[in-house]
Design a protein around this motif. Structure first.
Motif, PDB file in Angstrom:
ATOM      1  N   ALA A   8      39.538  22.572  44.758  1.00  0.00           N
ATOM      2  CA  ALA A   8      38.855  22.446  43.471  1.00  0.00           C
ATOM      3  C   ALA A   8      37.916  21.258  43.566  1.00  0.00           C
ATOM      4  O   ALA A   8      38.198  20.295  44.275  1.00  0.00           O
ATOM      5  CB  ALA A   8      39.868  22.250  42.342  1.00  0.00           C
ATOM      6  N   ALA A   9      36.812  21.340  42.852  1.00  0.00           N
ATOM      7  CA  ALA A   9      35.838  20.255  42.862  1.00  0.00           C
ATOM      8  C   ALA A   9      35.162  20.149  41.505  1.00  0.00           C
ATOM      9  O   ALA A   9      35.050  21.132  40.778  1.00  0.00           O
ATOM     10  CB  ALA A   9      34.781  20.508  43.937  1.00  0.00           C
ATOM     11  N   VAL A  10      34.727  18.939  41.203  1.00  0.00           N
ATOM     12  CA  VAL A  10      33.962  18.690  39.982  1.00  0.00           C
ATOM     13  C   VAL A  10      32.698  17.951  40.393  1.00  0.00           C
ATOM     14  O   VAL A  10      32.761  16.952  41.109  1.00  0.00           O
ATOM     15  CB  VAL A  10      34.769  17.858  38.961  1.00  0.00           C
ATOM     16  CG1 VAL A  10      33.943  17.601  37.706  1.00  0.00           C
ATOM     17  CG2 VAL A  10      36.077  18.550  38.617  1.00  0.00           C
ATOM     18  N   THR A  11      31.557  18.474  39.950  1.00  0.00           N
ATOM     19  CA  THR A  11      30.274  17.841  40.241  1.00  0.00           C
ATOM     20  C   THR A  11      29.470  17.696  38.962  1.00  0.00           C
ATOM     21  O   THR A  11      29.720  18.383  37.972  1.00  0.00           O
ATOM     22  CB  THR A  11      29.444  18.673  41.244  1.00  0.00           C
ATOM     23  OG1 THR A  11      29.201  19.949  40.692  1.00  0.00           O
ATOM     24  CG2 THR A  11      30.134  18.797  42.590  1.00  0.00           C
ATOM     25  N   ALA A  12      28.512  16.802  39.027  1.00  0.00           N
ATOM     26  CA  ALA A  12      27.546  16.639  37.940  1.00  0.00           C
ATOM     27  C   ALA A  12      26.160  16.779  38.554  1.00  0.00           C
ATOM     28  O   ALA A  12      25.915  16.288  39.656  1.00  0.00           O
ATOM     29  CB  ALA A  12      27.706  15.282  37.274  1.00  0.00           C
ATOM     30  N   THR A  13      25.275  17.468  37.848  1.00  0.00           N
ATOM     31  CA  THR A  13      23.895  17.598  38.314  1.00  0.00           C
ATOM     32  C   THR A  13      22.950  17.176  37.198  1.00  0.00           C
ATOM     33  O   THR A  13      23.191  17.444  36.027  1.00  0.00           O
ATOM     34  CB  THR A  13      23.559  19.043  38.746  1.00  0.00           C
ATOM     35  OG1 THR A  13      23.822  19.915  37.659  1.00  0.00           O
ATOM     36  CG2 THR A  13      24.357  19.469  39.948  1.00  0.00           C
ATOM     37  N   ALA A  14      21.906  16.502  37.611  1.00  0.00           N
ATOM     38  CA  ALA A  14      20.855  16.081  36.682  1.00  0.00           C
ATOM     39  C   ALA A  14      19.594  15.870  37.502  1.00  0.00           C
ATOM     40  O   ALA A  14      19.651  15.273  38.582  1.00  0.00           O
ATOM     41  CB  ALA A  14      21.241  14.806  35.951  1.00  0.00           C
ATOM     42  N   GLY A  15      18.504  16.373  37.009  1.00  0.00           N
ATOM     43  CA  GLY A  15      17.238  16.182  37.710  1.00  0.00           C
ATOM     44  C   GLY A  15      17.233  16.745  39.120  1.00  0.00           C
ATOM     45  O   GLY A  15      16.599  16.178  40.008  1.00  0.00           O
ATOM     46  N   GLY A  16      17.973  17.820  39.362  1.00  0.00           N
ATOM     47  CA  GLY A  16      18.008  18.439  40.681  1.00  0.00           C
ATOM     48  C   GLY A  16      18.905  17.751  41.686  1.00  0.00           C
ATOM     49  O   GLY A  16      18.960  18.150  42.842  1.00  0.00           O
ATOM     50  N   ARG A  17      19.617  16.738  41.273  1.00  0.00           N
ATOM     51  CA  ARG A  17      20.493  16.010  42.189  1.00  0.00           C
ATOM     52  C   ARG A  17      21.952  16.204  41.781  1.00  0.00           C
ATOM     53  O   ARG A  17      22.306  16.078  40.611  1.00  0.00           O
ATOM     54  CB  ARG A  17      20.150  14.533  42.158  1.00  0.00           C
ATOM     55  CG  ARG A  17      21.032  13.792  43.086  1.00  0.00           C
ATOM     56  CD  ARG A  17      20.645  12.420  43.314  1.00  0.00           C
ATOM     57  NE  ARG A  17      21.783  11.922  44.093  1.00  0.00           N
ATOM     58  CZ  ARG A  17      21.810  10.830  44.728  1.00  0.00           C
ATOM     59  NH1 ARG A  17      20.807  10.066  44.687  1.00  0.00           N
ATOM     60  NH2 ARG A  17      22.865  10.471  45.396  1.00  0.00           N
ATOM     61  N   ALA A  18      22.808  16.489  42.770  1.00  0.00           N
ATOM     62  CA  ALA A  18      24.236  16.692  42.520  1.00  0.00           C
ATOM     63  C   ALA A  18      25.018  15.443  42.907  1.00  0.00           C
ATOM     64  O   ALA A  18      24.715  14.795  43.903  1.00  0.00           O
ATOM     65  CB  ALA A  18      24.746  17.882  43.313  1.00  0.00           C
ATOM     66  N   VAL A  19      26.010  15.114  42.096  1.00  0.00           N
ATOM     67  CA  VAL A  19      26.891  13.980  42.362  1.00  0.00           C
ATOM     68  C   VAL A  19      28.322  14.502  42.385  1.00  0.00           C
ATOM     69  O   VAL A  19      28.757  15.191  41.463  1.00  0.00           O
ATOM     70  CB  VAL A  19      26.742  12.884  41.277  1.00  0.00           C
ATOM     71  CG1 VAL A  19      27.722  11.748  41.507  1.00  0.00           C
ATOM     72  CG2 VAL A  19      25.321  12.374  41.228  1.00  0.00           C
ATOM     73  N   TRP A  20      29.040  14.191  43.443  1.00  0.00           N
ATOM     74  CA  TRP A  20      30.438  14.575  43.618  1.00  0.00           C
ATOM     75  C   TRP A  20      31.300  13.668  42.746  1.00  0.00           C
ATOM     76  O   TRP A  20      31.292  12.453  42.903  1.00  0.00           O
ATOM     77  CB  TRP A  20      30.799  14.411  45.086  1.00  0.00           C
ATOM     78  CG  TRP A  20      32.194  14.694  45.456  1.00  0.00           C
ATOM     79  CD1 TRP A  20      33.200  13.778  45.605  1.00  0.00           C
ATOM     80  CD2 TRP A  20      32.771  15.952  45.775  1.00  0.00           C
ATOM     81  NE1 TRP A  20      34.357  14.404  45.993  1.00  0.00           N
ATOM     82  CE2 TRP A  20      34.120  15.742  46.092  1.00  0.00           C
ATOM     83  CE3 TRP A  20      32.268  17.250  45.802  1.00  0.00           C
ATOM     84  CZ2 TRP A  20      34.971  16.779  46.462  1.00  0.00           C
ATOM     85  CZ3 TRP A  20      33.117  18.267  46.166  1.00  0.00           C
ATOM     86  CH2 TRP A  20      34.446  18.022  46.482  1.00  0.00           C
TER      87      TRP A  20
END
Length: 136
Positions: A8-20
């Motif tokens: 399982a994973a949770v990521t955040a994306t904003a402005g085309g960039r993903a953060v783990w």
């Protein structure tokens, strides 16, 4: 010890960039869903304040905090986490049983932030979406 077969994973994306934000490997799909539900509630409950303390459950690491600017994303996370087996939780378990990924994405339209919670079977033949892979 049995091999771990679900992640399982949770990521955040904003402005085309993903953060783990975090992830876990566990032996079965129910534990994937349990961990994802916990993370959804932690992120929703942490809206505007510090997150609740980490859980010692399975030595699992909880995800990093995200600051939401509106209430849409936290409410979406909370609604999914409390949906129960009759609703979207049942759909997630069914997807995992069929070897498909279970995905939930909520958006914070005020700043263009999206948070994705995902679980999938290792070796299912389908790699996780690119934005869910940890950046080095």
């Amino acid at each position: 010890m049995r091999d771990l077969v679900y992640v399982a994973a949770v990521t955040a994306t904003a402005g085309g960039r993903a953060v783990w934000l975090g992830g876990i490997a566990v032996p079965n799909r129910r534990l994937v869903l349990r961990w994802l539900r916990r993370q959804a509630l932690r992120l929703a409950d942490g809206h505007g304040r510090d997150l609740p303390p980490a859980s010692p459950w399975l030595r699992a690491r909880d995800v990093r905090q995200v600051t939401f600017h509106g209430s849409d994303a936290p409410e979406g996370l909370r609604a999914w986490a409390w949906a129960g087996d009759e609703g979207r939780q049942g759909e997630a378990i069914s997807a995992l049983e069929r070897g498909l990924p279970a995905l939930l994405t909520v958006a914070d339209p005020a700043v263009g932030l999206c948070v994705t919670l995902a679980g999938w079977a290792v070796g299912s033949g389908d790699p996780p979406p690119l934005h869910l892979r940890e950046e080095n």
